[in-house]
Design an enzyme around this catalytic site. Structure first.
Site, PDB file in Angstrom:
ATOM      1  N   CYS A  33       0.897  -1.222  -0.134  1.00 40.55           N
ATOM      2  CA  CYS A  33      -0.001   0.099   0.052  1.00 40.55           C
ATOM      3  C   CYS A  33       0.725   1.188  -0.010  1.00 40.55           C
ATOM      4  O   CYS A  33       1.350   1.656  -1.235  1.00 40.55           O
ATOM      5  CB  CYS A  33      -0.970  -0.066   1.102  1.00 40.55           C
ATOM      6  SG  CYS A  33      -2.290   1.068   1.045  1.00 40.55           S
ATOM      7  N   HIS A  80      -3.472  -5.620   1.216  1.00 41.21           N
ATOM      8  CA  HIS A  80      -2.679  -6.053   2.257  1.00 41.21           C
ATOM      9  C   HIS A  80      -2.511  -7.529   2.654  1.00 41.21           C
ATOM     10  O   HIS A  80      -3.446  -8.074   3.426  1.00 41.21           O
ATOM     11  CB  HIS A  80      -3.109  -5.364   3.645  1.00 41.21           C
ATOM     12  CG  HIS A  80      -3.002  -3.835   3.521  1.00 41.21           C
ATOM     13  ND1 HIS A  80      -2.345  -3.081   4.240  1.00 41.21           N
ATOM     14  CD2 HIS A  80      -3.596  -2.725   2.829  1.00 41.21           C
ATOM     15  CE1 HIS A  80      -2.327  -1.826   4.063  1.00 41.21           C
ATOM     16  NE2 HIS A  80      -3.103  -1.662   3.210  1.00 41.21           N
ATOM     17  N   GLU A  94      -0.651  -8.725   4.915  1.00 45.21           N
ATOM     18  CA  GLU A  94      -0.314  -8.856   6.450  1.00 45.21           C
ATOM     19  C   GLU A  94      -1.640  -8.965   7.337  1.00 45.21           C
ATOM     20  O   GLU A  94      -1.679  -9.373   8.372  1.00 45.21           O
ATOM     21  CB  GLU A  94       0.625  -7.555   6.977  1.00 45.21           C
ATOM     22  CG  GLU A  94      -0.205  -6.525   7.087  1.00 45.21           C
ATOM     23  CD  GLU A  94      -0.438  -5.804   5.781  1.00 45.21           C
ATOM     24  OE1 GLU A  94      -0.532  -4.402   6.022  1.00 45.21           O
ATOM     25  OE2 GLU A  94      -0.303  -6.073   4.794  1.00 45.21           O
TER      26      GLU A  94
END
Length: 234
Positions: A88, A197, A199
């Site tokens: 991002c 994302h 994560e």
């Protein structure tokens, strides 16, 4: 020896702790790195996390590219020696640093997007995607206001021709990204920029899936193969 993965915190970073947790779950040791420190502390790889570095003044990532931590990171990444994942805002920083082509601009809807998103893995020839299967669809989180990847036609054609489109949105791009591009890599494949994302999709309790975990386990596989001794001959 456990791989050491640096996670950079800039003023305004939001997802540095999440990235550290993902690194830890994958089996590596996260090493916090501060934006104002030019020393990468000998880490094996670096994650540039999401957020709003320096408040996104000027342009997203435009100030972060000049942070002292980038002085060592940029040449090491450009040489192919250092794997770097920009997520991002980290993707925006990589584009501003000219480690990756193109730019990230306002979403075509002019609205912030925050939702689980399906993307298709287009290339597994990178340090961060080798554990996936080409064409595999994964469900991870998209949350950004300036995730619209843009580039001129010549650049887009070259990215397609050279297999440097890493991930693509399934269906219509939610942010208007050219050719549905969600992530790209550099020529050697050690530097990857990704707008969604991974994560936030590494454990069932906190994410929509665990589909993002293999971005981080891919790194470990890459590091292991890079340090493996050559087979004996004769």
């Amino acid at each position: 020896m456990t791989a050491r993965v640096g996670v950079v915190t800039f003023p305004g970073s939001l997802d540095d702790r999440d990235a550290q947790r993902a690194v830890r779950i994958a089996g590596a040791r996260p090493v916090p790195l501060w934006h104002d420190d030019p020393d990468l502390q000998g880490v094996d790889a670096v994650v540039l996390p999401g957020g709003f570095s320096y408040g996104d003044y000027l342009r997203c990532g435009a100030i972060a590219r000049f942070a002292p931590v980038m002085n060592e990171l940029v040449p090491a990444a450009r040489s192919g020696a250092l794997p770097v994942l920009g997520i991002c805002n980290g993707f925006q920083i990589l584009c501003e640093s000219r480690l990756l082509p193109g730019a990230l601009t306002r979403n075509s809807s002019l609205r912030f997007i925050n939702r689980p998103q399906r993307v298709r893995i287009e290339s597994t020839d990178t340090a961060w995607t080798n554990r996936y299967t080409e064409g595999e669809e994964v469900r991870i989180v998209l949350k950004s206001g300036e995730g619209n990847f843009v580039a001129d036609d010549a650049t887009l054609d070259e990215l397609e021709r050279s297999g440097r489109v890493v991930a693509r949105y399934t269906g219509e791009a939610p942010n208007g990204a050219h050719r549905g591009i969600a992530g790209v890599c550099n020529g050697p494949g050690n530097v990857v920029g990704l707008m969604p994302h991974p994560e936030h999709a590494v454990e069932e309790l906190t994410g929509p899936s665990t589909d993002g975990l293999d971005f981080f386990t891919s790194l470990l596989a890459h590091l292991e193969s890079s340090t493996a001794a050559p087979a004996a001959t004769g």
